[in-house]
Design an enzyme around this catalytic site. Structure first.
Site, PDB file in Angstrom:
ATOM      1  CG  PHE A 173     -42.880  75.000  73.826  1.00 29.46           C
ATOM      2  CD1 PHE A 173     -43.252  75.723  72.697  1.00 29.46           C
ATOM      3  CD2 PHE A 173     -43.429  75.334  75.052  1.00 29.46           C
ATOM      4  CE1 PHE A 173     -44.163  76.766  72.797  1.00 29.46           C
ATOM      5  CE2 PHE A 173     -44.337  76.388  75.157  1.00 29.46           C
ATOM      6  CZ  PHE A 173     -44.704  77.094  74.031  1.00 29.46           C
ATOM      7  CD  GLU A 174     -39.763  70.988  67.570  1.00 30.94           C
ATOM      8  OE1 GLU A 174     -39.048  70.076  67.181  1.00 30.94           O
ATOM      9  OE2 GLU A 174     -40.400  71.716  66.799  1.00 30.94           O
ATOM     10  CB  ALA A 175     -36.523  72.881  72.623  1.00 30.49           C
TER      11      ALA A 175
END
Lengths: 340, 256, 340, 256
Positions: free
Chosen positions: D50-52
């Site tokens: 996930f990009e976070a």
């Protein structure tokens, strides 16, 4: 772009200079991407042995880098095995290197070196043999600095072919490097550009990791996170294997993720004679002995025969130098245990 | 007056330059001793950094390596080399100390080699390590060194770490951070700064027991002189006591 | 430089293009250094209050950035107080922003915005009021992306005026940004150059920190380490204060060091109605209410009057929405406690 | 044949494209469901990012946000956004999924605005978020979307995220990573790839119940056609069971 900035940049551009020494590795980010596209990211067990790793993952002529800081958290077993298997014509990242460099010089393993810090063992003095090897002219040198090599690894870790920085400008260090001057497109400020460094092979010693290579490291981390990402093939030696469950309990503590790692070897006391934070201190007596025998090439040859070539593996070497009893003393020194 | 050796004087003078609330990157040896002395005297909240990543440790003893366990013993942070270097590059680090085999009138330092051919040096030294980085990126660079005419020379074989380069504005024209540069050269004979305009080395005070002639004769280039040259304030008794009893009780450094 | 590479670069250089929109902040690294030279790095206690911080550390017209990820680990108390004190003409880093953006839009606090992600609340839908505010033309927009703003902060954190990267090239996102194309001096590869972003003010919510601002954060960290370093003035709100002793026990866990931090405020439940990893989940019901009332500007005005302008502080707001009992429910949701 | 809705078909087809041992960055919703389904069927060792910052979580339920606690629940790593994006840039991430309001024949996607004046859009959307980054830096981009002639248009108002730009080699000429680009567009009507040379969208298979005419009529530009168009293999019973019972038991996504 404003006209003034544009003129300013055009005027400065013609005067930009380049370091004149060799770049030993290819900084091209697309070439690296092509490699990383094929690198396995499967979550599979990667346990191996020191012998196997050095035999199969490292070729003569490769460019290698060693984690840790010279005599702190170093993968000694791998470094010894490189000498034991007689690897030759390596390129070496002389980044925060001290005892690791000294061992590889004793094996005459490399013929080109990116220099940040070589020959010395910090407060312990200089290595006579490493100095002879370097002064012999057998090794091509390109000058850099600690931060420069950190950032060259970081550029690679970020998937870039270069990073800008504000050091080394105007010095002979720059002149004998392979850096280039560039201008900031926003401010016209002059920068040094450092080419990405993608080593073929890196060995890093960690406190604990699982069989997939998810690793924890404690204490100062030097450049090892970027090194693990930048390198094409990575082996971890670890003080102890831990369960993946323990990794999943503190996902924010994962220092190196599995996808960077190709092989894992459990090597307790693996940084000996170097310091391992929170585990054991460096064996200063043994390091002094190294420096002493190096004064005489014959003495050094006997020493290397006995300590490395004549030992089967890292544990014979450790046993030869005091074994577990020695490690108990070094642990007491590390933990400042009173009365020991 | 207390009895002291040259290294003790240099360490005490260096420590006085580290004001409270400042940040300093140090190596092993005398610079680390100076920073520890400053903390134990006038600068309890001065923050010590080591280039391998240690920040604000409670040093139980002198580190052997700038990356060993002592450098982050009970530290506020055990970070990384890029972290420390980028903190310097961002302008958050006030001081650093360098050493070297040669220094010229603009504070440029050689720790790479003696000789004219880079590929075949007469004598090879370790190279920059972090020295160029810290000299480039910290605000103020200091040096503690024994002074002689071979070491203080304008015939420097290799500029490893930048001082004011060719003087004047050349350091900043080269792209190095504006306002940064060499600050104090602390020798066994004198304390030097640098001229605001020309950026040439300038004597500020002379250590007890030495003359102007000693200072100039043991320097391979012509020194500038401050309008009013004072005698260097020698180590105070309390500085010496703390240095000898608390900072370096085993005399690893001051006993050299 | 080889002749071919030099020719290749010269040929390409004339075709390099720039994004056409405004750069809202100064990327100059020397200007930033001059600021950081004067920023206190003394290890002194920094406890303050939400009211005091917003009053004294944030001026109308400043450029601000908010830590966390929109409705995850956000400093809600500070964001509310910015609306409560009626701060105006702010610049805003619309980086991973969702609920934070929504609150500031309700206060019409900003007039320029670097856009990576705005208006939306991810799977929850779009904010009608934020959309009206942006479509009104009252706000100057420059387009970026999540990675781009991460790297703009990272450039600043590294003390650089720019970083190169390989995204956004060839798109309208680039055209309406303030990025510039550059060439790698080693490979001739085209890159986007992103200008460093040094915000005037940043607020970050953390799990725990000491009175000096040495902070621990758990879970995904988004861009907050770089944000803390890049920003000129930084306030931390924290779930709980901890002793400095605890920081010193695990120096490798220090997420933000004290020298980045100007003020510390203990705000338990401070990310409400956002999610705080390992502490409490987001209040989806309350976030749905926000989206619902926003459909009618009159309803929204009443809602803001009641929830923010009419409450003295964050705790009155929290109490209004269920107080500790609500937090117990959200904690159970976060920890997946069965039967709650 | 099992009964299924269009979203179920798209998710099942998407999942089949995610081979074991690969890496994929996903957002919330259908892409996350597809990745979870792949893991629970043929790709147990596929790694979800996930990009976070979340890496390889054991997802207890569908995340609401790509930064919420679920995205790093018992994860192998909870890192940062630059960490994820740089892993993509380095070439270690195989797949990603994008959404958008418009897509053109080269797979360029608009999620920024409708209208001609950037300063005064007719309709404003959230913007890139991480979409441009993932479309630029991951090896293969996929899209799941309902197909209609307004969405599939060459009159795209804004290229937020790059596909093959103007086709041919234009994507790589622009500086985007060599060999990367759009891979599959999965709609309720058909599965498209891209022509090797021209990089134009090319139909590979048609979903059960639709005709060539349906597919072309609901597309605003002329589609290319693979030499042999097959019927899309519909969701299998075991895929549907796992999707409905294990991946999305509350029908948050497949119930839309």
């Amino acid at each position: 772009m404003s006209t003034t900035l544009k003129e300013n940049i055009e005027q400065k551009e013609n005067a930009l200079i380049s370091g004149q020494n060799d770049l030993f590795t290819n900084p091209d980010a697309d070439a690296a991407r092509q490699f990383f596209r094929t690198k396995s990211r499967a979550l599979k067990p990667k346990l191996s042995t020191v012998q196997e790793v050095v035999k199969t993952m490292l070729n003569d002529g490769d460019y290698i880098a060693i984690g840790g800081f010279g005599a702190n958290r170093i993968p000694t077993a791998i470094i010894h095995e490189i000498v034991r298997q007689g690897k030759k014509r390596l390129g070496f990242a002389g980044h925060t290197s001290t005892h690791d460099f000294q061992i590889l010089c004793a094996g005459e393993c490399f013929d080109r070196c990116d220099v940040a810090y070589i020959i010395g063992l910090e407060a312990r003095g200089l290595s006579p043999n490493a100095r002879r090897y370097i002064e012999s002219g057998k090794v091509k040198l390109t000058e850099w600095t600690n931060a420069t090599l950190s950032w060259r690894l970081k550029a690679a870790a970020m998937g870039l072919s270069f990073l800008p920085a504000r050091n080394i400008l105007g010095t002979n260090t720059f002149q004998y490097s392979a850096a280039k001057e560039i201008l900031c497109p926003f401010t016209g400020q002059k920068y040094a550009a450092f080419p990405a460094l993608f080593p073929d092979f890196a060995a890093i010693h960690v406190h604990e990791c699982d069989v997939y290579g998810n690793a924890h490291v404690y204490g100062a981390s030097v450049s090892d996170q970027d090194l693990a990402k930048a390198s094409k093939r990575v082996v971890l030696t670890t003080e102890r294997l831990i369960s993946t469950e323990k990794i999943r309990q503190n996902p924010e503590a994962t220092f190196i993720p599995f996808w960077c790692v190709d092989a894992v070897i459990e090597v307790p006391y693996g940084s000996y004679p170097g310091n391992m934070p929170y585990e054991y201190f460096s064996d200063e007596e043994h390091l002094r002995e190294w420096l002493k025998v190096e004064k005489d090439p014959e003495e050094l040859k006997k020493f290397i025969d006995r300590q490395i070539l004549g030992t089967k593996d890292f544990y014979e070497y450790l046993e030869l130098n005091g074994g577990i009893e020695k490690m108990k003393k070094l642990r007491a020194a590390e933990l400042l245990i009173p009365g020991r | 007056m207390a009895d002291y050796n040259p290294l003790e004087l240099m360490i005490c003078v260096a420590a006085r330059n580290l004001e409270d609330g400042s940040t300093v990157v140090v190596g092993t040896g005398a610079p680390c001793a100076a920073a520890m002395l400053a903390q134990k005297t006038h600068s309890p909240n001065m923050c010590i950094l080591f280039e391998a990543g240690g920040v604000a440790p409670i040093l139980p003893s002198m580190p052997i390596s700038v990356g060993d366990s002592r450098t982050f013993h009970k530290a506020l942070m055990a970070s990384s080399m890029p972290e420390i270097m980028e903190t310097c590059q961002r302008g958050m680090v006030d001081y650093t100390f360098l050493g070297g085999a040669q220094i010229d009138m603009y504070g440029n330092i050689n720790s790479t080699m003696i000789g004219k051919d880079h590929a075949r040096p007469t004598v090879r030294f370790p190279g920059s390590g972090g020295a160029n980085d810290l000299a480039s990126l910290c605000w103020r660079t200091m040096m503690m060194t024994v002074q002689d005419a071979k070491r203080f020379t304008n015939n420097i074989d290799f500029i490893t770490s930048p001082g004011y380069l060719q003087g004047g504005t050349s350091r900043y024209d080269a792209g190095l951070p504006k306002g940064s540069g060499p600050y104090r050269i602390i020798t066994n004979m004198a304390i030097m700064g640098f001229d605001d305009e020309s950026k040439k080395m300038k004597v500020l005070s002379i250590n007890p027991g030495y003359s102007r002639e000693d200072v100039q004769d043991n320097c391979g280039f012509e020194l500038m002189w401050a309008p009013r040259i004072t005698e260097t304030d020698p180590p105070h008794a309390d500085e010496l006591r703390i240095l000898r009893e608390e900072v370096d009780p085993h005399r690893y450094i001051i006993g050299r």
